[in-house]
Write an enzyme that holds these catalytic residues in place. Structure first.
Site, short mmCIF file in Angstrom:
data_model
loop_
_atom_site.label_atom_id
_atom_site.label_comp_id
_atom_site.label_asym_id
_atom_site.label_seq_id
_atom_site.Cartn_x
_atom_site.Cartn_y
_atom_site.Cartn_z
N CYS A 4 -19.48 -47.67 0.79
CA CYS A 4 -20.27 -48.61 -0.01
C CYS A 4 -20.27 -49.99 0.66
O CYS A 4 -19.21 -50.57 0.90
CB CYS A 4 -19.69 -48.68 -1.43
SG CYS A 4 -20.34 -50.05 -2.40
N CYS A 7 -18.40 -52.71 -1.28
CA CYS A 7 -16.95 -52.52 -1.18
C CYS A 7 -16.46 -53.06 0.15
O CYS A 7 -15.43 -53.74 0.22
CB CYS A 7 -16.58 -51.04 -1.31
SG CYS A 7 -16.52 -50.45 -3.01
N ASP A 30 -27.41 -63.75 -0.62
CA ASP A 30 -28.17 -62.53 -0.33
C ASP A 30 -28.70 -62.59 1.11
O ASP A 30 -29.20 -63.62 1.56
CB ASP A 30 -29.33 -62.37 -1.32
CG ASP A 30 -29.89 -60.96 -1.33
OD1 ASP A 30 -29.70 -60.25 -2.33
OD2 ASP A 30 -30.51 -60.56 -0.32
N HIS A 46 -15.34 -51.16 -7.69
CA HIS A 46 -16.55 -50.36 -7.49
C HIS A 46 -16.97 -49.72 -8.80
O HIS A 46 -16.34 -48.77 -9.27
CB HIS A 46 -16.34 -49.28 -6.42
CG HIS A 46 -17.60 -48.48 -6.20
ND1 HIS A 46 -18.54 -48.82 -5.25
CD2 HIS A 46 -18.08 -47.39 -6.84
CE1 HIS A 46 -19.55 -47.98 -5.31
NE2 HIS A 46 -19.29 -47.09 -6.28
N ASN A 85 -30.27 -55.36 -11.73
CA ASN A 85 -31.09 -54.17 -11.55
C ASN A 85 -30.20 -52.98 -11.90
O ASN A 85 -29.04 -52.91 -11.45
CB ASN A 85 -31.57 -54.06 -10.10
CG ASN A 85 -32.58 -55.15 -9.76
OD1 ASN A 85 -33.31 -55.61 -10.63
ND2 ASN A 85 -32.62 -55.57 -8.51
N HIS A 96 -23.48 -50.62 -6.42
CA HIS A 96 -22.20 -51.32 -6.67
C HIS A 96 -22.59 -52.53 -7.50
O HIS A 96 -23.44 -53.33 -7.07
CB HIS A 96 -21.55 -51.70 -5.33
CG HIS A 96 -20.27 -52.45 -5.44
ND1 HIS A 96 -19.09 -52.07 -4.80
CD2 HIS A 96 -19.97 -53.58 -6.12
CE1 HIS A 96 -18.14 -52.95 -5.08
NE2 HIS A 96 -18.64 -53.88 -5.89
N HIS A 98 -23.64 -55.70 -9.28
CA HIS A 98 -23.84 -57.09 -8.83
C HIS A 98 -24.89 -57.75 -9.70
O HIS A 98 -25.83 -57.11 -10.17
CB HIS A 98 -24.25 -57.13 -7.35
CG HIS A 98 -25.46 -56.31 -7.03
ND1 HIS A 98 -25.40 -54.94 -6.86
CD2 HIS A 98 -26.75 -56.66 -6.87
CE1 HIS A 98 -26.62 -54.48 -6.60
NE2 HIS A 98 -27.46 -55.50 -6.61
N HIS A 100 -27.76 -60.73 -9.68
CA HIS A 100 -28.56 -61.63 -8.87
C HIS A 100 -28.65 -62.99 -9.57
O HIS A 100 -28.93 -63.05 -10.77
CB HIS A 100 -29.99 -61.11 -8.70
CG HIS A 100 -30.11 -59.84 -7.93
ND1 HIS A 100 -30.47 -59.80 -6.61
CD2 HIS A 100 -29.91 -58.54 -8.29
CE1 HIS A 100 -30.51 -58.54 -6.18
NE2 HIS A 100 -30.18 -57.75 -7.20
P1 5GP Z 1 -30.30 -54.43 -5.64
O1 5GP Z 1 -31.72 -54.06 -5.31
O2 5GP Z 1 -29.35 -53.29 -5.35
O3 5GP Z 1 -30.15 -54.97 -7.03
O4 5GP Z 1 -29.95 -55.64 -4.70
C1 5GP Z 1 -29.24 -55.53 -3.50
C2 5GP Z 1 -29.35 -56.85 -2.78
O5 5GP Z 1 -28.39 -56.86 -1.77
C3 5GP Z 1 -30.71 -57.10 -2.12
O6 5GP Z 1 -31.26 -58.32 -2.61
C4 5GP Z 1 -30.38 -57.18 -0.63
O7 5GP Z 1 -31.15 -58.16 0.05
C5 5GP Z 1 -28.91 -57.53 -0.63
N1 5GP Z 1 -28.15 -57.02 0.51
C6 5GP Z 1 -28.25 -55.80 1.07
N2 5GP Z 1 -27.37 -55.66 2.08
C7 5GP Z 1 -26.69 -56.83 2.15
C8 5GP Z 1 -25.64 -57.30 3.01
O8 5GP Z 1 -25.14 -56.61 3.89
N3 5GP Z 1 -25.20 -58.57 2.80
C9 5GP Z 1 -25.72 -59.37 1.82
N4 5GP Z 1 -25.22 -60.59 1.72
N5 5GP Z 1 -26.71 -58.95 1.00
C10 5GP Z 1 -27.19 -57.70 1.16
ZN ZN Z 2 -18.65 -50.28 -3.85
#
Ligand code: 5GP
Ligand code: ZN
Length: 114
Positions: A4, A7, A30, A46, A85, A96, A98, A100
């Site tokens: 992940c 993680c 992000d 996680h 989301n 995982h 989170h 925004h």
């Molecule tokens: P989700 O669509 O799962 O709610 O949002 C995932 C977010 O994680 C996206 O906005 C994407 O740009 C961000 N993201 C994906 N991979 C990485 C990463 O390796 N580092 C950081 N800082 N953000 C990431």
């Molecule tokens: Zn995780």
């Protein structure tokens, strides 16, 4: 959960731009921002999403939002959006938990979808 990506970030296995860290969460910028300010409050634990969480996580949820509020205040965001989301159909890509935090727009450009 070594596969992940979040993680790996909270375990310092891959780098991220962190702006806050405590025993429960890390706040990172992000990598692909959808707003002038786009942070992610990532749980240390996680949990795949809100869907898979339980009532026992209520304190953690409060903490996530409280951290977002405090950092937004510290960074002087006038207004912001807080978005979870939830699941693939809810636009979640990384399984995982989170939150925004989106902000930094002018008054006329405050529409965004994440
Ligand atoms: P989700 O669509 O799962 O709610 O949002 C995932 C977010 O994680 C996206 O906005 C994407 O740009 C961000 N993201 C994906 N991979 C990485 C990463 O390796 N580092 C950081 N800082 N953000 C990431
Ligand atoms: Zn995780």
């Amino acid at each position: 959960m070594r596969s992940c990506i979040f993680c790996k970030i909270v375990n310092n296995e891959i780098p991220s731009e962190a702006i806050f860290n405590d025993e429960l969460v890390r706040v990172i910028k992000d990598i692909n921002p959808k707003a002038p300010v786009h942070w992610l409050v990532v749980t240390k634990k996680h949990i795949p999403s809100i869907k898979e969480s339980t009532k026992s996580e209520e304190i953690l949820f409060g903490h996530i939002i409280s951290v977002a509020r405090d950092i937004a205040k510290k960074e002087k965001l006038l207004g912001y959006k807080l978005v979870f989301n939830v699941g693939k159909e809810g636009g979640q890509v990384i399984d995982h938990l989170h939150l925004h935090v989106l902000g930094g727009w002018s008054q006329t450009t405050n529409q965004v979808n994440v």
